[in-house]
Design a protein around this motif. Structure first.
Motif, short mmCIF file in Angstrom:
data_model
loop_
_atom_site.label_atom_id
_atom_site.label_comp_id
_atom_site.label_asym_id
_atom_site.label_seq_id
_atom_site.Cartn_x
_atom_site.Cartn_y
_atom_site.Cartn_z
N PRO A 210 -2.54 43.88 -105.79
CA PRO A 210 -3.64 43.90 -106.79
C PRO A 210 -3.53 45.04 -107.79
O PRO A 210 -3.88 44.88 -108.96
CB PRO A 210 -4.89 44.02 -105.92
N ASP A 211 -3.06 46.20 -107.35
CA ASP A 211 -2.98 47.35 -108.24
C ASP A 211 -1.86 47.21 -109.27
O ASP A 211 -2.01 47.62 -110.43
CB ASP A 211 -2.76 48.63 -107.44
N ARG A 212 -0.74 46.63 -108.85
CA ARG A 212 0.41 46.50 -109.74
C ARG A 212 0.33 45.28 -110.64
O ARG A 212 0.77 45.31 -111.80
CB ARG A 212 1.69 46.44 -108.91
N LEU A 213 -0.21 44.18 -110.13
CA LEU A 213 -0.21 42.92 -110.88
C LEU A 213 -1.56 42.56 -111.48
O LEU A 213 -1.64 41.71 -112.36
CB LEU A 213 0.25 41.77 -109.98
N VAL A 225 -8.14 40.09 -112.08
CA VAL A 225 -7.34 38.92 -112.46
C VAL A 225 -5.92 39.38 -112.75
O VAL A 225 -5.67 40.58 -112.91
CB VAL A 225 -7.93 38.21 -113.70
N LEU A 226 -5.00 38.45 -112.83
CA LEU A 226 -3.62 38.80 -113.10
C LEU A 226 -3.43 39.31 -114.53
O LEU A 226 -4.09 38.83 -115.45
CB LEU A 226 -2.70 37.60 -112.89
N LYS A 227 -2.51 40.25 -114.69
CA LYS A 227 -2.15 40.70 -116.03
C LYS A 227 -1.50 39.56 -116.80
O LYS A 227 -0.94 38.64 -116.20
CB LYS A 227 -1.21 41.89 -115.93
N ALA A 228 -1.54 39.64 -118.11
CA ALA A 228 -1.06 38.54 -118.95
C ALA A 228 0.41 38.21 -118.69
O ALA A 228 0.77 37.03 -118.57
CB ALA A 228 -1.27 38.88 -120.42
N TYR A 229 1.26 39.23 -118.59
CA TYR A 229 2.68 38.95 -118.41
C TYR A 229 2.97 38.36 -117.04
O TYR A 229 3.89 37.54 -116.88
CB TYR A 229 3.52 40.21 -118.65
N CYS A 234 4.18 33.43 -113.61
CA CYS A 234 3.70 32.45 -112.63
C CYS A 234 3.66 31.04 -113.25
O CYS A 234 4.06 30.06 -112.61
CB CYS A 234 2.31 32.83 -112.14
N GLY A 235 3.18 30.95 -114.49
CA GLY A 235 3.13 29.66 -115.15
C GLY A 235 4.51 29.08 -115.39
O GLY A 235 4.73 27.88 -115.22
N GLY A 236 5.45 29.94 -115.79
CA GLY A 236 6.81 29.47 -116.02
C GLY A 236 7.47 28.96 -114.75
O GLY A 236 8.13 27.92 -114.76
N MET A 237 7.31 29.68 -113.65
CA MET A 237 7.89 29.25 -112.38
C MET A 237 7.27 27.95 -111.91
O MET A 237 7.96 27.06 -111.39
CB MET A 237 7.71 30.35 -111.33
N ALA A 238 5.97 27.82 -112.10
CA ALA A 238 5.28 26.60 -111.69
C ALA A 238 5.81 25.39 -112.48
O ALA A 238 6.06 24.32 -111.92
CB ALA A 238 3.78 26.76 -111.91
N GLY A 239 5.99 25.58 -113.78
CA GLY A 239 6.49 24.50 -114.61
C GLY A 239 7.91 24.11 -114.27
O GLY A 239 8.25 22.92 -114.25
N ALA A 240 8.77 25.10 -113.98
CA ALA A 240 10.16 24.82 -113.64
C ALA A 240 10.29 24.01 -112.36
O ALA A 240 11.06 23.04 -112.28
CB ALA A 240 10.93 26.14 -113.52
N ILE A 241 9.53 24.40 -111.35
CA ILE A 241 9.57 23.68 -110.07
C ILE A 241 9.06 22.26 -110.23
O ILE A 241 9.65 21.29 -109.74
CB ILE A 241 8.76 24.44 -109.01
N ALA A 242 7.94 22.12 -110.94
CA ALA A 242 7.34 20.80 -111.12
C ALA A 242 8.26 19.89 -111.94
O ALA A 242 8.40 18.69 -111.63
CB ALA A 242 5.99 20.94 -111.82
N GLN A 243 8.92 20.43 -112.96
CA GLN A 243 9.81 19.62 -113.79
C GLN A 243 11.01 19.12 -113.01
O GLN A 243 11.44 17.97 -113.17
CB GLN A 243 10.29 20.44 -115.00
N PHE A 307 -2.12 28.26 -119.81
CA PHE A 307 -3.00 28.96 -118.87
C PHE A 307 -3.67 30.17 -119.50
O PHE A 307 -4.86 30.42 -119.30
CB PHE A 307 -2.21 29.40 -117.63
N THR A 308 -2.90 30.92 -120.29
CA THR A 308 -3.45 32.13 -120.89
C THR A 308 -4.54 31.81 -121.91
O THR A 308 -5.62 32.42 -121.92
CB THR A 308 -2.33 32.95 -121.58
#
Length: 320
Positions: A210-213, A225-229, A234-243, A307-308
């Motif tokens: 939580p402190d780092r991310l 909440v998660l930092k923007a980067y 996370c969104g990119g990895m999710a899209g790659a796996i789903a695709q 997501f952002t």
């Protein structure tokens, strides 16, 4: 402080009841804006993907990057955005319905069936994606037809002309739903695994780092909440796996959508025959997974922006 590991933004202070009454309208707008921003970001890559998936004879001998270079040379810079107007008409309601349906299905699964945790994200994401597809599919067909056209060989002059032509010459309303079944079959794992992976990565990140991310939410400092980067990764990895899981079905969908535009359209009348034809004619790498590398390039900015922007819009519109 508490952590927030879902796609939606963290709970904030209560808003006036008059504002809460318009929750669904504001959720609809937030999802629509997020979808439009995400798709506009990757519009040139979407055009190239369609050209490669359907083996357009002008570009079939080229790869992803060479096609990105060849399209502006042949059709001008705006050629990279051909069909994007139709995409915006489609993607606003698509994104709006998908995100709005996601929240609805999550509540339904939790309250009515007692389903919680990450499996709820998988099921709700799958159903939300399919719901959005059913409502916006005709617009996706129009967009694919317009994007497939090459300068000097136009069959349709615009969105309205494409609607009229398909309706009159391809069986009326049913002409707009060619390829719906493979789209729904492909959307279930794509949307489901996309939300599932994103939610899992986000939950793990906030729980263990939580402190780092993490960072305090702008509308509720007591929630992390998660930092923007990190959100972007996370969104990119999710899209790659789903695709990767659903891509062959996406290829079949595009070929069925294009219908009579393709010279071999008689080989692509249903899902099974289309997949078999593409596999036997072009193989796995050059057929079922042709253009996949482009999707890997697309998914990172697309999912990150979607997501952002959605979370940002939820705070702007007081949806939390």
């Amino acid at each position: 402080m508490t952590s927030e590991a879902s796609v939606s933004s963290p709970p904030a202070l209560r808003r006036p009841s008059a504002q809460r009454d318009f929750h669904f309208i504001r959720s609809f707008v937030a999802g629509g804006v997020a979808g439009c921003c995400a798709k506009t970001t990757i519009a040139p890559l979407d055009r190239v993907k369609i050209l490669l998936q359907a083996q357009n004879h002008h570009y079939k001998h080229l790869g992803v990057f060479s096609t990105l270079k060849a399209v502006p040379q042949k059709e001008g810079f705006l050629g990279l955005y051909k069909g994007n107007g139709a995409m915006m008409v489609r993607i606003f309601p698509y994104g709006a319905i998908q995100f709005m349906a996601l929240d609805t299905y999550k509540k339904l699964l939790s309250n009515k069936f007692g389903i919680s945790g990450h499996i709820r994200w998988l099921m709700a994401g799958s159903m939300a994606g399919m719901t959005a597809v059913v409502f916006t599919y005709p617009l996706d067909v129009i967009r694919a037809r317009l994007a497939f056209q090459v300068k000097g060989e136009h069959r349709y002059t615009g969105i309205i002309n494409a609607f009229q032509t398909i309706y009159l010459k391809e069986g009326g309303i049913m002409g707009f739903y060619r390829g719906l079944i493979p789209t729904l079959i492909g959307m279930a794992p794509y949307s489901g695994f996309s939300f599932f992976t994103f939610g899992t990565l986000k939950s793990v990140g906030l729980k263990h780092f939580p402190d780092r991310l993490g960072t305090p939410s702008s509308d509720n400092p007591d929630v992390i909440v998660l930092k923007a980067y990190v959100n972007m990764v996370c969104g990119g990895m999710a899209g790659a796996i789903a695709q990767t899981i659903s891509y062959p079905l996406d290829v079949a969908r595009r070929r069925m959508q294009l219908g009579t535009v393709l010279p071999d359209s008689d080989k692509c009348v249903n899902l099974t025959k289309t997949l078999k034809y593409v596999y036997t004619t072009y193989g796995i790498k050059k057929g079922l997974y042709r253009g996949l590398s482009l999707n890997y390039i697309r998914c990172v900015p697309s999912q990150a922006v979607a997501f952002t922007v959605y979370e940002f819009m939820k705070q702007v519109l007081y949806l939390n």
